[in-house]
Write an enzyme that holds these catalytic residues in place. Structure first.
Site, PDB file in Angstrom:
ATOM      1  N   ARG A   1       0.843  -1.211   0.000  1.00 36.72           N
ATOM      2  CA  ARG A   1       0.000   0.000   0.000  1.00 36.72           C
ATOM      3  C   ARG A   1       0.870   1.250   0.000  1.00 36.72           C
ATOM      4  NH1 ARG A   1      -4.546   0.378   4.470  1.00 36.72           N
ATOM      5  NH2 ARG A   1      -2.741   0.818   5.790  1.00 36.72           N
TER       6      ARG A   1
ATOM      7  N   LYS B   1      -2.787   6.439   1.277  1.00 34.36           N
ATOM      8  CA  LYS B   1      -2.707   6.831   2.693  1.00 34.36           C
ATOM      9  C   LYS B   1      -1.815   8.067   2.805  1.00 34.36           C
ATOM     10  CE  LYS B   1      -2.520   4.518   7.167  1.00 34.36           C
ATOM     11  NZ  LYS B   1      -3.808   4.990   7.648  1.00 34.36           N
TER      12      LYS B   1
ATOM     13  N   GLU C   1     -16.518   5.695   4.583  1.00 33.64           N
ATOM     14  CA  GLU C   1     -15.450   5.435   5.541  1.00 33.64           C
ATOM     15  C   GLU C   1     -15.803   5.993   6.924  1.00 33.64           C
ATOM     16  OE1 GLU C   1     -12.031   6.319   3.373  1.00 33.64           O
ATOM     17  OE2 GLU C   1     -11.014   4.627   4.278  1.00 33.64           O
TER      18      GLU C   1
HETATM   19  N1  PLP Z   1      -9.515   4.131   6.370  1.00 33.50           N
HETATM   20  C1  PLP Z   1      -8.740   5.125   6.831  1.00 33.50           C
HETATM   21  C2  PLP Z   1      -9.037   6.512   6.396  1.00 33.50           C
HETATM   22  C3  PLP Z   1      -7.663   4.842   7.690  1.00 33.50           C
HETATM   23  O1  PLP Z   1      -6.900   5.825   8.150  1.00 33.50           O
HETATM   24  C4  PLP Z   1      -7.419   3.509   8.057  1.00 33.50           C
HETATM   25  C5  PLP Z   1      -6.300   3.190   8.940  1.00 33.50           C
HETATM   26  O2  PLP Z   1      -5.251   2.816   8.529  1.00 33.50           O
HETATM   27  C6  PLP Z   1      -8.246   2.504   7.549  1.00 33.50           C
HETATM   28  C7  PLP Z   1      -9.283   2.858   6.715  1.00 33.50           C
HETATM   29  C8  PLP Z   1      -7.996   1.065   7.878  1.00 33.50           C
HETATM   30  O3  PLP Z   1      -6.860   0.567   7.251  1.00 33.50           O
HETATM   31  P1  PLP Z   1      -5.980  -0.567   7.922  1.00 33.50           P
HETATM   32  O4  PLP Z   1      -6.929  -1.659   8.269  1.00 33.50           O
HETATM   33  O5  PLP Z   1      -5.021  -0.950   6.863  1.00 33.50           O
HETATM   34  O6  PLP Z   1      -5.348   0.009   9.109  1.00 33.50           O
HETATM   35  C1  COI Z   2      -4.207   3.250  11.409  1.00 35.04           C
HETATM   36  O1  COI Z   2      -5.132   2.550  11.863  1.00 35.04           O
HETATM   37  O2  COI Z   2      -3.077   2.786  11.225  1.00 35.04           O
HETATM   38  C2  COI Z   2      -4.418   4.635  11.085  1.00 35.04           C
HETATM   39  O3  COI Z   2      -3.714   5.121  10.265  1.00 35.04           O
HETATM   40  C3  COI Z   2      -5.469   5.366  11.783  1.00 35.04           C
HETATM   41  C4  COI Z   2      -5.091   6.685  12.343  1.00 35.04           C
HETATM   42  C5  COI Z   2      -4.369   6.639  13.620  1.00 35.04           C
HETATM   43  C6  COI Z   2      -4.587   7.681  11.375  1.00 35.04           C
END
Ligand code: PLP
Ligand code: COI
Length: 361
Positions: free
Chosen positions: A104, A206, A242
Site C-alpha cells: 500500500r 494513505k 469510511e
Molecule cells: N480508512 C482510513 C481513512 C484509515 O486511516 C485507516 C487506517 O489505517 C483505515 C481505513 C484502515 O486501514 P488498515 O486496516 O489498513 O489500518
Molecule cells: C491506522 O489505523 O493505522 C491509522 O492510520 C489510523 C489513524 C491513527 C490515522
C-alpha cells in the site's frame, strides 16, 4: 497510581532528561494505554538521494532536520502506514501482514510521485524497530500492541510544485491501547456533510492531505459526543464510505458481511483480512458494494475496522438529526464479537493464521 499522562507531567515538572523520561515508562500500566505519542528508544531512518535509498540506520533522535523548502511541508508530498506488532503467549513477536502495508505504501508513493521502499526494505525496517524497542511491546493479554508508523516524505531545497529532490523513509513505534473510547464497546458516529477525498482524488492512498481534510469534521463530531464522523461518497452523498480513520462494515439480517467498495476509500488491511475471515472462518457471504445511507435498516450489526481501531462496534449512526441504532448502544452483537475474536486471535498467535499473514520478528 502512576498513569502515562501524569508520568509525562512529572517528567516535565521535574526537568528529567528525555532518557530518564523514557525510563519512567518501564512502569507503564499496559492496560491503561490509549493512542498517544510516547518517545520510544529507536527509530529507523533512510534517505533517498541520487536515485536510491541508503542502507538506513536506527537513531535515538526523534527530531527530523529538513529543508524549509521540503515538498512535504508545502505540497503535502508524504504518505504513511500503520501496522502493529503483537506479543504472543510463548513470548515471540508477530507482525501482522507487513507485506500488505509495504504494497500500500508503494501505491501511495506512486500516486504522489515519490520513490517507495521495496517490500524487503519496509519489512526489515519494521523488524529492526520492533527489536530495538522490544521493552515497549505491551505484554500478551494486556490488550495493547506496538503500533508502527512508517512514513515517506519529500525533502530538500525546492519551491516549485514538483516532486522533491530527496526523500526520507522512516519508521517509529509507540505502545498503544484502544483508539476509540472503551475499545471493544459500541460507539456512536455521525454522518459528516464534508468529504475527506474527491471521487478520483487521493482517497485510496494513505496520504496526509486526506487526514488534514478530516480534522475539522472529526473535531466537530467529537465536540458533539460522537466517536468520529462517517463520510458519504463524495459524488452523490448517498452511500457510506469510511468511518473517520477506519473502514465500515455491517452484517445484514441474512448474515452477509457488507463493506463499501469505492475508488475513494482506503483499502484497509483489516478490512481485507475480515473479508477473508468472514468468508473462510465464519462462513458469511461477503458483499463489497454500496451501503446506502437510507437503507441502514438492512443491517443488524455494524462496525469500524482498522489497525488502530481494530474492530470498534458501531452502536448508532446519526444522520439528519436522527440516530439509527444497530444491535445496541451498550452491547456488542454476536457476529461482530466473533469477528473480533477471530481477528485478534490470529494477530496474537492464539488462532492459526492464514498462510503468510504473520511475520515473526
Ligand atoms: N480508512 C482510513 C481513512 C484509515 O486511516 C485507516 C487506517 O489505517 C483505515 C481505513 C484502515 O486501514 P488498515 O486496516 O489498513 O489500518
Ligand atoms: C491506522 O489505523 O493505522 C491509522 O492510520 C489510523 C489513524 C491513527 C490515522
Amino acid at each position: 497510581m502512576i498513569t502515562l499522562k501524569n508520568q509525562r507531567t512529572y517528567a516535565r515538572r521535574s526537568g528529567r532528561s528525555a532518557i530518564e523520561d523514557v525510563m519512567a515508562y518501564e512502569n507503564i500500566e499496559w492496560d491503561k494505554l490509549g493512542f498517544d505519542y510516547i518517545k520510544t528508544d529507536q527509530r529507523y531512518l533512510s534517505h533517498w538521494r541520487d536515485g536510491e535509498w541508503d542502507q538506513g540506520t536506527l537513531t535515538e533522535d526523534n527530531v527530523l532536520h529538513i529543508s524549509e523548502g521540503s515538498t512535504a511541508l508545502h505540497y503535502g508530498q508524504q504518505c504513511f502506514e500503520g501496522l502493529k506488532a503483537y506479543r504472543c503467549k510463548d513470548g515471540s513477536i508477530n507482525l501482522f501482514r507487513p507485506d500488505q502495508n509495504a504494497l500500500r505504501m508503494q501505491r501511495s508513493c506512486a500516486r504522489l510521485l515519490m520513490p517507495a521502499p521495496s517490500t524487503e526494505q519496509f519489512i526489515e525496517a519494521c523488524k529492526q524497530v520492533v527489536k530495538a524497542n522490544e521493552r515497549f511491546i505491551p505484554p500478551y493479554g494486556s490488550g495493547g500492541a506496538l503500533y508502527l508508523r512508517p512514513f515517506v516524505i519529500g525533502v530538500g531545497d525546492n519551491i516549485g510544485v514538483r516532486t522533491a529532490p530527496e526523500f526520507i523513509f522512516s519508521v517509529f513505534c509507540i505502545p498503544v491501547g484502544p483508539y476509540f473510547k472503551g475499545g471493544m464497546k459500541p460507539n456512536n458516529f455521525v454522518i459528516s456533510s464534508y468529504d475527506r477525498a474527491a471521487p478520483q482524488g487521493t482517497g485510496a492512498a494513505k496520504v496526509g492531505g486526506n487526514y488534514a481534510a478530516s480534522l475539522m469534521p472529526g473535531s466537530q463530531a467529537k465536540k458533539n459526543n460522537f466517536a468520529d464522523c462517517i463520510y458519504l461518497d463524495p459524488q452523490t452523498h448517498t452511500k457510506i464510505e469510511e468511518v473517520g480513520s477506519a473502514n465500515f462494515f455491517a452484517i445484514t439480517h441474512n448474515d452477509e458481511f457488507v463493506t463499501p467498495k469505492s475508488p475513494s476509500v482506503l483499502p484497509g488491511i483489516t478490512r481485507l483480512s475480515l473479508i477473508e475471515l468472514a468468508q473462510s472462518r465464519l462462513g458469511l457471504k461477503v458483499i463489497e458494494g454500496d451501503v446506502l445511507i437510507d437503507n441502514l435498516g438492512d443491517f443488524k450489526e455494524a462496525g469500524a475496522c482498522g489497525t488502530a481501531a481494530v474492530i470498534t462496534p458501531i452502536g448508532g449512526i446519526e444522520y439528519n438529526g436522527k440516530l439509527h441504532v444497530f444491535y445496541s448502544e451498550k452491547e456488542v452483537g454476536p457476529v461482530v464479537s466473533r469477528l473480533y475474536a477471530e481477528l485478534t486471535g490470529v494477530q496474537s498467535g492464539d488462532i492459526e493464521a492464514p498462510q503468510g499473514w504473520i511475520v515473526k520478528v
